[in-house]
Design a protein around this motif. Sequence first.
Motif, PDB file in Angstrom:
ATOM      1  N   GLY A  24       4.561 -15.213   3.618  1.00 12.90           N
ATOM      2  CA  GLY A  24       3.585 -15.681   2.627  1.00 12.90           C
ATOM      3  C   GLY A  24       2.773 -14.536   2.066  1.00 12.90           C
ATOM      4  O   GLY A  24       2.483 -14.478   0.868  1.00 12.90           O
ATOM      5  N   SER A  25       2.401 -13.607   2.924  1.00 11.58           N
ATOM      6  CA  SER A  25       1.676 -12.429   2.445  1.00 11.58           C
ATOM      7  C   SER A  25       2.573 -11.557   1.574  1.00 11.58           C
ATOM      8  O   SER A  25       2.187 -11.127   0.494  1.00 11.58           O
ATOM      9  CB  SER A  25       1.178 -11.615   3.646  1.00 11.58           C
ATOM     10  OG  SER A  25       0.691 -10.372   3.208  1.00 11.58           O
ATOM     11  N   ALA A  26       3.780 -11.313   2.054  1.00 15.26           N
ATOM     12  CA  ALA A  26       4.672 -10.388   1.347  1.00 15.26           C
ATOM     13  C   ALA A  26       5.136 -10.961   0.010  1.00 15.26           C
ATOM     14  O   ALA A  26       5.124 -10.276  -1.015  1.00 15.26           O
ATOM     15  CB  ALA A  26       5.874 -10.055   2.237  1.00 15.26           C
ATOM     16  N   VAL A  27       5.559 -12.209   0.022  1.00 16.45           N
ATOM     17  CA  VAL A  27       6.072 -12.800  -1.214  1.00 16.45           C
ATOM     18  C   VAL A  27       4.914 -13.283  -2.061  1.00 16.45           C
ATOM     19  O   VAL A  27       4.116 -14.098  -1.620  1.00 16.45           O
ATOM     20  CB  VAL A  27       7.003 -13.987  -0.900  1.00 16.45           C
ATOM     21  CG1 VAL A  27       7.397 -14.698  -2.183  1.00 16.45           C
ATOM     22  CG2 VAL A  27       8.225 -13.504  -0.159  1.00 16.45           C
ATOM     23  N   GLY A  28       4.828 -12.762  -3.247  1.00 12.51           N
ATOM     24  CA  GLY A  28       3.719 -13.163  -4.098  1.00 12.51           C
ATOM     25  C   GLY A  28       3.949 -12.678  -5.504  1.00 12.51           C
ATOM     26  O   GLY A  28       5.096 -12.540  -5.950  1.00 12.51           O
ATOM     27  N   LEU A  29       2.864 -12.400  -6.188  1.00 10.55           N
ATOM     28  CA  LEU A  29       2.984 -11.904  -7.554  1.00 10.55           C
ATOM     29  C   LEU A  29       3.746 -10.587  -7.583  1.00 10.55           C
ATOM     30  O   LEU A  29       4.361 -10.242  -8.578  1.00 10.55           O
ATOM     31  CB  LEU A  29       1.594 -11.707  -8.153  1.00 10.55           C
ATOM     32  CG  LEU A  29       0.776 -12.993  -8.257  1.00 10.55           C
ATOM     33  CD1 LEU A  29      -0.642 -12.674  -8.699  1.00 10.55           C
ATOM     34  CD2 LEU A  29       1.432 -13.954  -9.239  1.00 10.55           C
ATOM     35  N   GLY A  30       3.694  -9.860  -6.467  1.00  9.53           N
ATOM     36  CA  GLY A  30       4.437  -8.603  -6.389  1.00  9.53           C
ATOM     37  C   GLY A  30       5.923  -8.819  -6.624  1.00  9.53           C
ATOM     38  O   GLY A  30       6.584  -8.022  -7.283  1.00  9.53           O
ATOM     39  N   ASN A  31       6.461  -9.902  -6.111  1.00  7.86           N
ATOM     40  CA  ASN A  31       7.886 -10.189  -6.299  1.00  7.86           C
ATOM     41  C   ASN A  31       8.163 -10.808  -7.653  1.00  7.86           C
ATOM     42  O   ASN A  31       9.097 -10.422  -8.339  1.00  7.86           O
ATOM     43  CB  ASN A  31       8.375 -11.183  -5.242  1.00  7.86           C
ATOM     44  CG  ASN A  31       8.033 -10.748  -3.834  1.00  7.86           C
ATOM     45  OD1 ASN A  31       6.866 -10.549  -3.512  1.00  7.86           O
ATOM     46  ND2 ASN A  31       9.038 -10.573  -3.020  1.00  7.86           N
ATOM     47  N   PHE A 107      -7.545  -6.909  -9.059  1.00  8.26           N
ATOM     48  CA  PHE A 107      -6.636  -7.121 -10.194  1.00  8.26           C
ATOM     49  C   PHE A 107      -5.669  -8.270  -9.934  1.00  8.26           C
ATOM     50  O   PHE A 107      -5.229  -8.954 -10.848  1.00  8.26           O
ATOM     51  CB  PHE A 107      -5.884  -5.831 -10.582  1.00  8.26           C
ATOM     52  CG  PHE A 107      -4.693  -5.491  -9.729  1.00  8.26           C
ATOM     53  CD1 PHE A 107      -4.796  -4.574  -8.707  1.00  8.26           C
ATOM     54  CD2 PHE A 107      -3.454  -6.075  -9.971  1.00  8.26           C
ATOM     55  CE1 PHE A 107      -3.701  -4.247  -7.918  1.00  8.26           C
ATOM     56  CE2 PHE A 107      -2.344  -5.747  -9.193  1.00  8.26           C
ATOM     57  CZ  PHE A 107      -2.478  -4.836  -8.161  1.00  8.26           C
ATOM     58  N   TYR A 108      -5.362  -8.499  -8.671  1.00  9.10           N
ATOM     59  CA  TYR A 108      -4.426  -9.561  -8.312  1.00  9.10           C
ATOM     60  C   TYR A 108      -4.999 -10.934  -8.689  1.00  9.10           C
ATOM     61  O   TYR A 108      -4.287 -11.822  -9.151  1.00  9.10           O
ATOM     62  CB  TYR A 108      -4.204  -9.495  -6.803  1.00  9.10           C
ATOM     63  CG  TYR A 108      -2.916 -10.077  -6.288  1.00  9.10           C
ATOM     64  CD1 TYR A 108      -1.791  -9.283  -6.141  1.00  9.10           C
ATOM     65  CD2 TYR A 108      -2.837 -11.402  -5.897  1.00  9.10           C
ATOM     66  CE1 TYR A 108      -0.608  -9.800  -5.618  1.00  9.10           C
ATOM     67  CE2 TYR A 108      -1.659 -11.928  -5.377  1.00  9.10           C
ATOM     68  CZ  TYR A 108      -0.549 -11.114  -5.243  1.00  9.10           C
ATOM     69  OH  TYR A 108       0.609 -11.629  -4.721  1.00  9.10           O
ATOM     70  N   SER A 109      -6.306 -11.076  -8.498  1.00  5.65           N
ATOM     71  CA  SER A 109      -6.913 -12.377  -8.791  1.00  5.65           C
ATOM     72  C   SER A 109      -6.958 -12.634 -10.297  1.00  5.65           C
ATOM     73  O   SER A 109      -7.003 -13.785 -10.721  1.00  5.65           O
ATOM     74  CB  SER A 109      -8.312 -12.467  -8.170  1.00  5.65           C
ATOM     75  OG  SER A 109      -9.110 -11.404  -8.620  1.00  5.65           O
ATOM     76  N   ALA A 228       5.964  -0.754  -1.079  1.00  2.14           N
ATOM     77  CA  ALA A 228       4.805  -0.923  -0.201  1.00  2.14           C
ATOM     78  C   ALA A 228       4.003  -2.152  -0.605  1.00  2.14           C
ATOM     79  O   ALA A 228       3.638  -2.986   0.231  1.00  2.14           O
ATOM     80  CB  ALA A 228       3.915   0.320  -0.241  1.00  2.14           C
ATOM     81  N   PHE A 229       3.772  -2.270  -1.913  1.00  4.42           N
ATOM     82  CA  PHE A 229       2.983  -3.395  -2.405  1.00  4.42           C
ATOM     83  C   PHE A 229       3.643  -4.717  -2.044  1.00  4.42           C
ATOM     84  O   PHE A 229       3.010  -5.645  -1.558  1.00  4.42           O
ATOM     85  CB  PHE A 229       2.825  -3.273  -3.927  1.00  4.42           C
ATOM     86  CG  PHE A 229       1.940  -4.317  -4.534  1.00  4.42           C
ATOM     87  CD1 PHE A 229       0.563  -4.225  -4.414  1.00  4.42           C
ATOM     88  CD2 PHE A 229       2.477  -5.394  -5.212  1.00  4.42           C
ATOM     89  CE1 PHE A 229      -0.267  -5.198  -4.965  1.00  4.42           C
ATOM     90  CE2 PHE A 229       1.659  -6.363  -5.774  1.00  4.42           C
ATOM     91  CZ  PHE A 229       0.282  -6.262  -5.645  1.00  4.42           C
ATOM     92  N   SER A 230       4.945  -4.786  -2.276  1.00  3.91           N
ATOM     93  CA  SER A 230       5.642  -6.047  -2.077  1.00  3.91           C
ATOM     94  C   SER A 230       5.699  -6.439  -0.602  1.00  3.91           C
ATOM     95  O   SER A 230       5.626  -7.611  -0.272  1.00  3.91           O
ATOM     96  CB  SER A 230       7.048  -5.963  -2.658  1.00  3.91           C
ATOM     97  OG  SER A 230       7.613  -7.241  -2.709  1.00  3.91           O
ATOM     98  N   LEU A 231       5.824  -5.464   0.281  1.00  5.92           N
ATOM     99  CA  LEU A 231       5.872  -5.806   1.709  1.00  5.92           C
ATOM    100  C   LEU A 231       4.481  -5.980   2.322  1.00  5.92           C
ATOM    101  O   LEU A 231       4.367  -6.269   3.503  1.00  5.92           O
ATOM    102  CB  LEU A 231       6.621  -4.718   2.490  1.00  5.92           C
ATOM    103  CG  LEU A 231       8.116  -4.567   2.225  1.00  5.92           C
ATOM    104  CD1 LEU A 231       8.695  -3.455   3.087  1.00  5.92           C
ATOM    105  CD2 LEU A 231       8.856  -5.867   2.502  1.00  5.92           C
ATOM    106  N   SER A 232       3.454  -5.777   1.538  1.00  6.01           N
ATOM    107  CA  SER A 232       2.067  -5.843   2.035  1.00  6.01           C
ATOM    108  C   SER A 232       1.773  -4.784   3.093  1.00  6.01           C
ATOM    109  O   SER A 232       0.974  -5.017   3.998  1.00  6.01           O
ATOM    110  CB  SER A 232       1.727  -7.215   2.650  1.00  6.01           C
ATOM    111  OG  SER A 232       2.000  -8.267   1.780  1.00  6.01           O
ATOM    112  N   ILE A 233       2.427  -3.633   2.985  1.00  4.07           N
ATOM    113  CA  ILE A 233       2.179  -2.591   3.986  1.00  4.07           C
ATOM    114  C   ILE A 233       1.263  -1.507   3.413  1.00  4.07           C
ATOM    115  O   ILE A 233       1.052  -1.439   2.223  1.00  4.07           O
ATOM    116  CB  ILE A 233       3.485  -1.922   4.470  1.00  4.07           C
ATOM    117  CG1 ILE A 233       4.251  -1.321   3.288  1.00  4.07           C
ATOM    118  CG2 ILE A 233       4.342  -2.918   5.239  1.00  4.07           C
ATOM    119  CD1 ILE A 233       5.437  -0.475   3.697  1.00  4.07           C
TER     120      ILE A 233
END
Length: 455
Positions: A24-31, A107-109, A228-233
Amino acid sequence: MASFDPSQRDGFSSRFGVIAAAVGSAVGLGNIWRFPYVAGENGGGAFLIIYIGFILLIGIPVMMSEFAIGRRAQRNTFGAFKVLAPRSRWSLVGLMGIIAAFTILAFYSTVAGWTVEYLVNAVGDQFAGKTKEELGVDFSAFSSHAYRPLIWQLVFMVLTAAIVIAGVKNGIEKYTKILMPLLVVLILVVCVRSVTLPNASAGLEYLFNPVWSDITLNSVLMALGQAAFSLSIGMGCLITYGSYIRKNNNLFSTSFMVASADTIIAVLAGVMIFPAVFSFGFEPDKGPELVFIVLPNIFQTMPGGYIFAIIFFFLISVAALTSTISVLEVVVAAFIEEFKISRTKATLIAASSITVLGVFATLSFGQMGDFEILGKSVFGLLEFISANILLTFGALLIILFAGWRLGKANFFDEVTNGGTIKQPLFKVIFFIIRYVAPIAIGFVAVASFFIDDLL
Ligand code: PHE
């Protein structure tokens, strides 16, 4: 007063809960939002290959390191470094992660708010019969509107805060367990529609056929930042989540599963977007608005598009939400444990101060459109600093910590659950953690900052 008591630490209750929360953290707007447009601006297929290389070589080892650090320390990201490396400067890495949480969530919000507006538009059947030009005009009119995007941003932050206040087990885990499986199904449905559009093969070719001459050093840096962004690392999000994982969970297999799910969903997002981009005659390098113009266009051409549009924008909002809660949790966990305040108070302080920064990101599409720093809008700058600087250097420092400071014996003990499970790949992975990954990150970061200028 519900102040912090280490023996009463909240945590995930099941193995599926851990996976759901981390995916849930990793998959998001980044993907779904960022990956397609960054790939589109940086060479499509060749970018994808480099991206996947970074996930394997750097992403997974950093993810394992974060989980191991968090679970060993049983602390928030700032506290974790204090526990594991007392009286050293390592806690600055944790501090950097907390700063990254601010810049990312700001910026994500903004974009998360846009997804809610588009959900409302989908319900009101606002895309029907519009040309792509009209959809483009609609998007600019909305994103530069004086208050509409701000309201949605605020709504989103309030929702995020509400779940975080509910806690790890009763908030984060509970919601991600229901919402993540639903998301996957819907993405598959939209993929099928997209690849059956006329001229879809041009889009698939763009995504899967590498054209290496399109790659620059900068696109390599972008691929690393995006991985990095997409994996939340790179900012301690997974240190924080790691601290909530039970001692009997296999951290290696959890990391593999989370990273694979995240990567598959990014690729599927590409399959969802690029065929449609080419089918409707867009350019793939349209930037942040790509998804908000292309997807409405797909929906209005597909049978049942009205319903799919609603479900899709609902799910992208949800995907964003399961990520924003993980970013906010980084700050909240740190505030609870370091300042000894209640979860509610910590959440309110963190969420409201991040929202203030976020307002500037949102306004940079309208009222503050002319205001630039280093040639970038506030939004562009926050996005660049987050992914390409804070997460990239954060990932480097975290992996150096795991490889060299935590020590081989401690790391081994943590990932074998105190010697109770086997980790046949341990030697290889530890070698990557010690040498390969840090050298690769260091090389890309240094090269892209200096050599691009020289060329
Ligand atoms: N990985 C999230 C996404 O792809 C964003 C994120 C970054 C979440 C860093 C947490 C920490 O949308």
